[in-house]
Design a protein around this motif. Structure first.
Motif, mmCIF file in Angstrom:
data_model
loop_
_atom_site.group_PDB
_atom_site.id
_atom_site.type_symbol
_atom_site.label_atom_id
_atom_site.label_comp_id
_atom_site.label_asym_id
_atom_site.label_seq_id
_atom_site.Cartn_x
_atom_site.Cartn_y
_atom_site.Cartn_z
ATOM 1 N N ARG A 29 8.760 1.801 0.872
ATOM 2 C CA ARG A 29 8.575 3.007 0.062
ATOM 3 C C ARG A 29 7.157 3.564 0.160
ATOM 4 N N TRP A 30 6.271 2.866 0.878
ATOM 5 C CA TRP A 30 4.896 3.340 1.036
ATOM 6 C C TRP A 30 4.920 4.669 1.788
ATOM 7 N N TRP A 31 4.260 5.673 1.261
ATOM 8 C CA TRP A 31 4.452 7.036 1.749
ATOM 9 C C TRP A 31 4.196 7.236 3.249
ATOM 10 N N PRO A 32 3.199 6.586 3.889
ATOM 11 C CA PRO A 32 3.038 6.827 5.341
ATOM 12 C C PRO A 32 4.259 6.412 6.158
ATOM 13 N N LEU A 33 4.989 5.399 5.694
ATOM 14 C CA LEU A 33 6.163 4.939 6.435
ATOM 15 C C LEU A 33 7.276 5.980 6.401
ATOM 16 N N LEU A 34 7.337 6.762 5.336
ATOM 17 C CA LEU A 34 8.369 7.790 5.232
ATOM 18 C C LEU A 34 8.174 8.891 6.266
ATOM 19 N N GLY A 35 6.960 8.994 6.802
ATOM 20 C CA GLY A 35 6.686 9.978 7.847
ATOM 21 C C GLY A 35 6.667 9.372 9.236
ATOM 22 N N GLY A 36 7.046 8.098 9.341
ATOM 23 C CA GLY A 36 7.142 7.475 10.653
ATOM 24 C C GLY A 36 5.905 6.755 11.131
ATOM 25 N N MET A 37 4.871 6.654 10.289
ATOM 26 C CA MET A 37 3.718 5.856 10.673
ATOM 27 C C MET A 37 4.139 4.391 10.816
ATOM 28 N N PHE A 38 3.476 3.681 11.692
ATOM 29 C CA PHE A 38 3.725 2.250 11.910
ATOM 30 C C PHE A 38 5.184 1.974 12.279
ATOM 31 N N GLY A 39 5.782 2.926 12.961
ATOM 32 C CA GLY A 39 7.170 2.771 13.374
ATOM 33 C C GLY A 39 8.136 2.653 12.217
ATOM 34 N N GLY A 40 7.709 3.088 11.012
ATOM 35 C CA GLY A 40 8.555 2.964 9.830
ATOM 36 C C GLY A 40 8.739 1.536 9.358
ATOM 37 N N ASP A 41 7.938 0.611 9.887
ATOM 38 C CA ASP A 41 8.083 -0.820 9.609
ATOM 39 C C ASP A 41 6.950 -1.287 8.702
ATOM 40 N N TRP A 42 7.276 -1.723 7.490
ATOM 41 C CA TRP A 42 6.224 -2.090 6.558
ATOM 42 C C TRP A 42 5.482 -3.349 6.999
ATOM 43 N N HIS A 43 6.110 -4.199 7.783
ATOM 44 C CA HIS A 43 5.408 -5.381 8.303
ATOM 45 C C HIS A 43 4.292 -4.955 9.260
ATOM 46 N N ARG A 44 4.572 -3.973 10.119
ATOM 47 C CA ARG A 44 3.539 -3.438 11.003
ATOM 48 C C ARG A 44 2.429 -2.781 10.191
ATOM 49 N N ALA A 45 2.803 -2.070 9.151
ATOM 50 C CA ALA A 45 1.802 -1.444 8.288
ATOM 51 C C ALA A 45 0.918 -2.493 7.637
ATOM 52 N N GLU A 46 1.518 -3.593 7.200
ATOM 53 C CA GLU A 46 0.746 -4.668 6.578
ATOM 54 C C GLU A 46 -0.244 -5.269 7.567
ATOM 55 N N VAL A 47 0.190 -5.466 8.809
ATOM 56 C CA VAL A 47 -0.700 -6.017 9.843
ATOM 57 C C VAL A 47 -1.877 -5.074 10.093
ATOM 58 N N ALA A 48 -1.589 -3.777 10.230
ATOM 59 C CA ALA A 48 -2.646 -2.799 10.496
ATOM 60 C C ALA A 48 -3.609 -2.683 9.316
ATOM 61 N N ALA A 49 -3.064 -2.654 8.097
ATOM 62 C CA ALA A 49 -3.913 -2.558 6.906
ATOM 63 C C ALA A 49 -4.774 -3.804 6.754
ATOM 64 N N SER A 50 -4.200 -4.969 7.045
ATOM 65 C CA SER A 50 -4.966 -6.216 6.952
ATOM 66 C C SER A 50 -6.081 -6.259 7.987
ATOM 67 N N ALA A 51 -5.784 -5.763 9.195
ATOM 68 C CA ALA A 51 -6.811 -5.716 10.236
ATOM 69 C C ALA A 51 -7.928 -4.759 9.838
ATOM 70 N N TRP A 52 -7.568 -3.611 9.241
ATOM 71 C CA TRP A 52 -8.590 -2.675 8.774
ATOM 72 C C TRP A 52 -9.447 -3.327 7.697
ATOM 73 N N ARG A 53 -8.800 -3.997 6.743
ATOM 74 C CA ARG A 53 -9.542 -4.700 5.691
ATOM 75 C C ARG A 53 -10.531 -5.702 6.295
ATOM 76 N N ASP A 54 -10.077 -6.467 7.264
ATOM 77 C CA ASP A 54 -10.945 -7.481 7.874
ATOM 78 C C ASP A 54 -12.122 -6.833 8.594
ATOM 79 N N ASN A 55 -11.875 -5.700 9.246
ATOM 80 C CA ASN A 55 -12.961 -4.976 9.917
ATOM 81 C C ASN A 55 -13.982 -4.450 8.912
ATOM 82 N N VAL A 56 -13.493 -3.905 7.799
ATOM 83 C CA VAL A 56 -14.391 -3.382 6.764
ATOM 84 C C VAL A 56 -15.224 -4.509 6.163
ATOM 85 N N LEU A 57 -14.587 -5.633 5.862
ATOM 86 C CA LEU A 57 -15.310 -6.767 5.284
ATOM 87 C C LEU A 57 -16.351 -7.303 6.255
#
Length: 256
Positions: free
Chosen positions: A221-249
């Motif tokens: 239900r995360w809004w970017p997935l509704l537009g097809g970001m991350f292939g519509g796959d929340w697991h892919r979104a979680e991986v990308a968001a976690s990688a971004w978090r790690d880069n920021v930290l």
């Protein structure tokens, strides 16, 4: 007065035009025909404000399809291989031969004055910025955000989210494509001012960790997935968001 609202077909057509426009700008900036290397690289600057402005508007409207139109859908050919736009360039790319120009641009945006005046300051020891192009665009794009934000604090949040989605699109493409070298798949070139603007002792605090929690809590239900970001796959979104978090930290730890 009658206001005619765009149909779904009109909206899709507009998004297609955005994608084609970004692809064409990228093609022109990457068309090397000889000349001074520094000037050739500087041509890529034209991509940056256009992409940031487009993604910023998309994030403000929570329109995942539009985020894609400015980040992932535009394709850039490099040595016969096709890359998503955010994996093909970076804020550093235009200034790799003239790094001083990036800090001078940032100083003009922050303090006003002319390029010549800020260059003289730099030559007298004013120093560099950690993320000069991010600082530059943060100020240049502020007027465009007026319809979406109430104050400077809200604008800063919107800008940081914009850079976050640019970084996550790059990280998602790299993780799911064989054209990106293994060594750089988990490292984003789009970690901007958030890496030093947010100062938290707790590594679980801040926009990037909050984004990971949003994905985990909302899933499909995360809004970017509704537009097809991350292939519509929340697991892919979680991986990308976690990688971004790690880069920021990691950026935060290097600077504080």
């Amino acid at each position: 007065m009658v206001r005619i609202l765009p149909t779904q077909k009109d909206a899709a057509s507009n998004l297609g035009r955005f994608t084609r426009a970004m692809s064409r700008i990228a093609a022109v900036t990457n068309d090397v025909q000889g000349g001074f290397t520094a000037l050739i690289h500087l041509r890529e600057y034209a991509l940056l404000p256009v992409m940031y402005a487009g993604v910023m508007g998309a994030v403000a409207r929570r329109n995942g399809r539009m985020v894609r139109a400015f980040t992932l859908d535009p394709q850039v050919e490099i040595n016969g291989r096709s890359f998503a736009l955010t994996a093909a360039t970076s804020p550093w790319q235009p200034f790799q031969e003239v790094e001083v120009a990036a800090s001078v641009l940032a100083r003009v945006g922050m303090s006003g004055g002319t390029i010549e005046e800020r260059l003289a300051e730099y030559q007298k020891g004013a120093g560099k910025f950690y993320t000069p192009i991010s600082e530059h665009l943060f100020r240049v794009l502020r007027p465009l955000a007026e319809p979406f934000v109430l104050d400077d604090q809200e604008y800063e949040q919107l800008f940081n989210r914009t850079e976050g989605f640019v970084a996550m699109s790059e990280l998602d493409f790299a993780a799911n494509s064989d054209v990106v070298a293994e060594y750089r798949r988990g490292r984003s070139h789009w970690i901007g001012r958030i890496g030093h603007a947010e100062r938290y002792l707790d590594e679980n605090a801040g926009l990037a960790p909050d984004t990971v929690r949003d994905v985990q809590g909302q899933r499909e239900r995360w809004w970017p997935l509704l537009g097809g970001m991350f292939g519509g796959d929340w697991h892919r979104a979680e991986v990308a968001a976690s990688a971004w978090r790690d880069n920021v930290l990691a950026a935060r730890q290097r600077r504080f």
